[in-house]
Motif scaffolding. Structure first.
Motif, PDB file in Angstrom:
ATOM      1  N   SER A   1      -6.381  12.292  -7.416  1.00 29.82           N
ATOM      2  CA  SER A   1      -5.495  12.896  -8.392  1.00 29.82           C
ATOM      3  C   SER A   1      -5.524  14.619  -7.389  1.00 29.82           C
ATOM      4  CB  SER A   1      -5.914  12.969  -9.945  1.00 29.82           C
ATOM      5  OG  SER A   1      -6.607  13.613 -10.117  1.00 29.82           O
ATOM      6  N   VAL A   2      -5.862  14.850  -6.643  1.00 30.05           N
ATOM      7  CA  VAL A   2      -5.983  15.776  -5.934  1.00 30.05           C
ATOM      8  C   VAL A   2      -4.684  16.280  -5.310  1.00 30.05           C
ATOM      9  CG1 VAL A   2      -7.527  15.117  -4.181  1.00 30.05           C
ATOM     10  CG2 VAL A   2      -7.241  18.037  -5.088  1.00 30.05           C
ATOM     11  N   ILE A   3      -4.428  15.330  -5.105  1.00 28.46           N
ATOM     12  CA  ILE A   3      -3.213  15.045  -3.882  1.00 28.46           C
ATOM     13  C   ILE A   3      -2.072  15.543  -5.086  1.00 28.46           C
ATOM     14  CG2 ILE A   3      -1.895  13.676  -2.451  1.00 28.46           C
ATOM     15  CD1 ILE A   3      -4.365  12.313  -1.207  1.00 28.46           C
ATOM     16  N   ASN A   4      -1.648  16.119  -4.154  1.00 24.59           N
ATOM     17  CA  ASN A   4       0.518  16.283  -4.986  1.00 24.59           C
ATOM     18  C   ASN A   4       1.186  15.966  -4.736  1.00 24.59           C
ATOM     19  OD1 ASN A   4       2.924  17.974  -5.851  1.00 24.59           O
ATOM     20  ND2 ASN A   4       1.545  18.911  -7.521  1.00 24.59           N
ATOM     21  N   SER A   5       2.180  14.762  -5.755  1.00 21.76           N
ATOM     22  CA  SER A   5       3.004  13.833  -4.787  1.00 21.76           C
ATOM     23  C   SER A   5       4.284  14.638  -4.367  1.00 21.76           C
ATOM     24  CB  SER A   5       3.065  12.961  -5.381  1.00 21.76           C
ATOM     25  OG  SER A   5       4.092  13.214  -6.946  1.00 21.76           O
ATOM     26  N   ARG A   6       4.602  16.206  -4.717  1.00 25.66           N
ATOM     27  CA  ARG A   6       5.906  16.394  -4.326  1.00 25.66           C
ATOM     28  C   ARG A   6       5.145  18.065  -3.488  1.00 25.66           C
ATOM     29  NH1 ARG A   6       6.982  21.551  -4.853  1.00 25.66           N
ATOM     30  NH2 ARG A   6       4.799  22.118  -6.385  1.00 25.66           N
ATOM     31  N   VAL A   7       3.918  17.959  -3.010  1.00 28.23           N
ATOM     32  CA  VAL A   7       3.762  18.526  -2.065  1.00 28.23           C
ATOM     33  C   VAL A   7       3.599  18.142  -1.287  1.00 28.23           C
ATOM     34  CG1 VAL A   7       2.239  20.301  -1.119  1.00 28.23           C
ATOM     35  CG2 VAL A   7       2.719  20.465  -3.346  1.00 28.23           C
ATOM     36  N   LEU A   8       3.048  16.708  -1.038  1.00 33.60           N
ATOM     37  CA  LEU A   8       3.424  15.849   0.007  1.00 33.60           C
ATOM     38  C   LEU A   8       4.126  15.077   0.875  1.00 33.60           C
ATOM     39  CD1 LEU A   8       1.880  13.778   2.203  1.00 33.60           C
ATOM     40  CD2 LEU A   8       1.302  12.124  -0.222  1.00 33.60           C
ATOM     41  N   ALA A   9       5.346  14.930  -0.760  1.00 29.25           N
ATOM     42  CA  ALA A   9       6.742  14.668  -0.489  1.00 29.25           C
ATOM     43  C   ALA A   9       7.431  15.870   0.510  1.00 29.25           C
ATOM     44  CB  ALA A   9       7.666  14.847  -1.601  1.00 29.25           C
ATOM     45  N   GLU A  10       7.507  16.941  -0.166  1.00 26.26           N
ATOM     46  CA  GLU A  10       7.919  18.187   1.082  1.00 26.26           C
ATOM     47  C   GLU A  10       7.392  17.968   2.192  1.00 26.26           C
ATOM     48  OE1 GLU A  10       7.034  21.824  -1.497  1.00 26.26           O
ATOM     49  OE2 GLU A  10       8.744  20.961  -2.411  1.00 26.26           O
ATOM     50  N   LYS A  11       5.834  17.516   2.760  1.00 26.09           N
ATOM     51  CA  LYS A  11       4.846  17.949   3.545  1.00 26.09           C
ATOM     52  C   LYS A  11       5.248  16.957   4.802  1.00 26.09           C
ATOM     53  CE  LYS A  11       0.459  18.015   5.875  1.00 26.09           C
ATOM     54  NZ  LYS A  11       0.985  19.437   6.909  1.00 26.09           N
ATOM     55  N   ILE A  12       5.668  15.522   4.467  1.00 28.53           N
ATOM     56  CA  ILE A  12       6.676  14.712   4.888  1.00 28.53           C
ATOM     57  C   ILE A  12       7.721  14.393   5.579  1.00 28.53           C
ATOM     58  CG2 ILE A  12       4.315  12.804   5.321  1.00 28.53           C
ATOM     59  CD1 ILE A  12       5.448  11.491   3.158  1.00 28.53           C
ATOM     60  N   GLY A  13       8.710  15.989   4.496  1.00 31.26           N
ATOM     61  CA  GLY A  13      10.191  15.481   4.691  1.00 31.26           C
ATOM     62  C   GLY A  13      11.096  14.368   4.049  1.00 31.26           C
ATOM     63  N   MET A  14      10.412  14.165   2.379  1.00 31.68           N
ATOM     64  CA  MET A  14      10.849  12.621   2.202  1.00 31.68           C
ATOM     65  C   MET A  14      11.509  13.741   0.395  1.00 31.68           C
ATOM     66  SD  MET A  14       9.007   9.778   0.926  1.00 31.68           S
ATOM     67  CE  MET A  14       8.572   8.561   1.523  1.00 31.68           C
ATOM     68  N   ASN A  15      12.359  13.170   0.246  1.00 31.03           N
ATOM     69  CA  ASN A  15      12.582  13.516  -1.241  1.00 31.03           C
ATOM     70  C   ASN A  15      11.396  13.070  -2.593  1.00 31.03           C
ATOM     71  OD1 ASN A  15      13.874  13.250  -3.804  1.00 31.03           O
ATOM     72  ND2 ASN A  15      15.962  13.631  -3.446  1.00 31.03           N
ATOM     73  N   PRO A  16      11.054  14.683  -2.987  1.00 24.54           N
ATOM     74  CA  PRO A  16       9.750  14.538  -4.235  1.00 24.54           C
ATOM     75  C   PRO A  16      10.142  13.518  -5.111  1.00 24.54           C
ATOM     76  CG  PRO A  16      10.683  16.939  -3.448  1.00 24.54           C
ATOM     77  CD  PRO A  16      11.846  16.013  -2.665  1.00 24.54           C
ATOM     78  N   THR A  17      11.290  13.076  -5.602  1.00 24.43           N
ATOM     79  CA  THR A  17      11.600  12.780  -6.548  1.00 24.43           C
ATOM     80  C   THR A  17      11.355  10.481  -6.509  1.00 24.43           C
ATOM     81  OG1 THR A  17      13.517  14.351  -7.736  1.00 24.43           O
ATOM     82  CG2 THR A  17      13.192  12.169  -8.616  1.00 24.43           C
ATOM     83  N   LEU A  18      11.898  10.825  -4.904  1.00 23.06           N
ATOM     84  CA  LEU A  18      12.035   9.521  -4.313  1.00 23.06           C
ATOM     85  C   LEU A  18      10.650   8.966  -4.847  1.00 23.06           C
ATOM     86  CD1 LEU A  18      13.116   6.680  -3.770  1.00 23.06           C
ATOM     87  CD2 LEU A  18      12.756   7.831  -0.968  1.00 23.06           C
ATOM     88  N   LEU A  19       9.540  10.070  -3.935  1.00 22.22           N
ATOM     89  CA  LEU A  19       7.987   9.478  -4.079  1.00 22.22           C
ATOM     90  C   LEU A  19       7.437   9.372  -5.112  1.00 22.22           C
ATOM     91  CD1 LEU A  19       5.663   9.448  -2.402  1.00 22.22           C
ATOM     92  CD2 LEU A  19       5.583  11.620  -1.863  1.00 22.22           C
ATOM     93  N   SER A  20       8.133   9.887  -6.237  1.00 25.36           N
ATOM     94  CA  SER A  20       7.633  10.338  -7.577  1.00 25.36           C
ATOM     95  C   SER A  20       7.848   8.792  -8.231  1.00 25.36           C
ATOM     96  CB  SER A  20       8.316  10.921  -8.173  1.00 25.36           C
ATOM     97  OG  SER A  20       7.987  10.688  -9.731  1.00 25.36           O
ATOM     98  N   GLN A  21       8.781   7.921  -7.442  1.00 22.13           N
ATOM     99  CA  GLN A  21       9.482   7.248  -8.170  1.00 22.13           C
ATOM    100  C   GLN A  21       8.131   6.095  -7.178  1.00 22.13           C
ATOM    101  OE1 GLN A  21      13.761   6.620  -7.665  1.00 22.13           O
ATOM    102  NE2 GLN A  21      14.408   7.554  -9.840  1.00 22.13           N
ATOM    103  N   TYR A  22       8.012   6.434  -6.318  1.00 26.73           N
ATOM    104  CA  TYR A  22       6.838   5.297  -5.657  1.00 26.73           C
ATOM    105  C   TYR A  22       5.623   5.041  -6.355  1.00 26.73           C
ATOM    106  CZ  TYR A  22       9.791   4.730  -1.632  1.00 26.73           C
ATOM    107  OH  TYR A  22      11.180   4.745  -0.832  1.00 26.73           O
ATOM    108  N   VAL A  23       5.318   6.139  -6.653  1.00 23.28           N
ATOM    109  CA  VAL A  23       3.764   6.644  -7.547  1.00 23.28           C
ATOM    110  C   VAL A  23       3.753   6.151  -8.692  1.00 23.28           C
ATOM    111  CG1 VAL A  23       2.349   8.501  -8.370  1.00 23.28           C
ATOM    112  CG2 VAL A  23       3.455   8.277  -5.751  1.00 23.28           C
ATOM    113  N   SER A  24       5.469   6.420  -9.614  1.00 21.58           N
ATOM    114  CA  SER A  24       5.192   5.955 -11.181  1.00 21.58           C
ATOM    115  C   SER A  24       4.834   4.519 -10.825  1.00 21.58           C
ATOM    116  CB  SER A  24       6.086   6.455 -11.789  1.00 21.58           C
ATOM    117  OG  SER A  24       7.638   5.997 -11.172  1.00 21.58           O
ATOM    118  N   GLY A  25       5.341   3.079  -9.612  1.00 21.70           N
ATOM    119  CA  GLY A  25       5.661   2.209  -9.926  1.00 21.70           C
ATOM    120  C   GLY A  25       7.172   2.003  -9.638  1.00 21.70           C
TER     121      GLY A  25
END
Length: 127
Positions: A72-96
């Motif tokens: 949980s220390v890895i913030n999905s929004r920050v990770l998305a920005e780092k890899i150039g991915m839409n944060p909402t899309l990564l959030s949808q992957y994380v939430s299933g």
């Protein structure tokens, strides 16, 4: 060298793991313990067949939801920005809510691995 898959799941008391290909399952308080117990379980399963297995052949697999829950220390929004991915899309992957394609999965894993490499090379100084 043959790999033996173990699907890892976070539980309230630690972890459980099972093989989708063999009747092998185990539990542990942490991932290292699950790996050790998985090796022992596979060795017991194959003891009559003279198949030799080492820890390097066991592949623990953890889905995105479980990964981000455990780390949980890895913030999905920050990770998305780092890899150039839409944060909402990564959030949808994380939430299933959505399942990533193989290419997206590799992109995310590469980003996580890059962060791991950066952290492992980091030197902190005390001033």
């Amino acid at each position: 060298m043959k790999k033996y898959r173990m699907i890892l799941e976070k539980t309230d008391t630690g972890f459980s793991a099972y093989s989708p290909d063999f009747p092998v399952f185990t539990t542990g308080d942490n991932m290292n313990e699950v790996l050790e117990n998985s090796l022992e379980a596979f060795q017991l399963h194959f003891e009559d067949s003279q198949t030799s297995i080492n820890a390097g052949q066991i592949k623990l697999e953890l889905d995105f939801q479980q990964f981000f829950q455990y780390y949980s220390v890895i913030n999905s929004r920050v990770l998305a920005e780092k890899i150039g991915m839409n944060p909402t899309l990564l959030s949808q992957y994380v939430s299933g809510k959505k399942k990533p394609s193989e290419a997206q999965c590799q992109r995310i894993v590469s980003g996580i691995n890059q962060i791991g490499r950066e952290l492992s090379e980091l030197k902190l100084t005390l001033n």
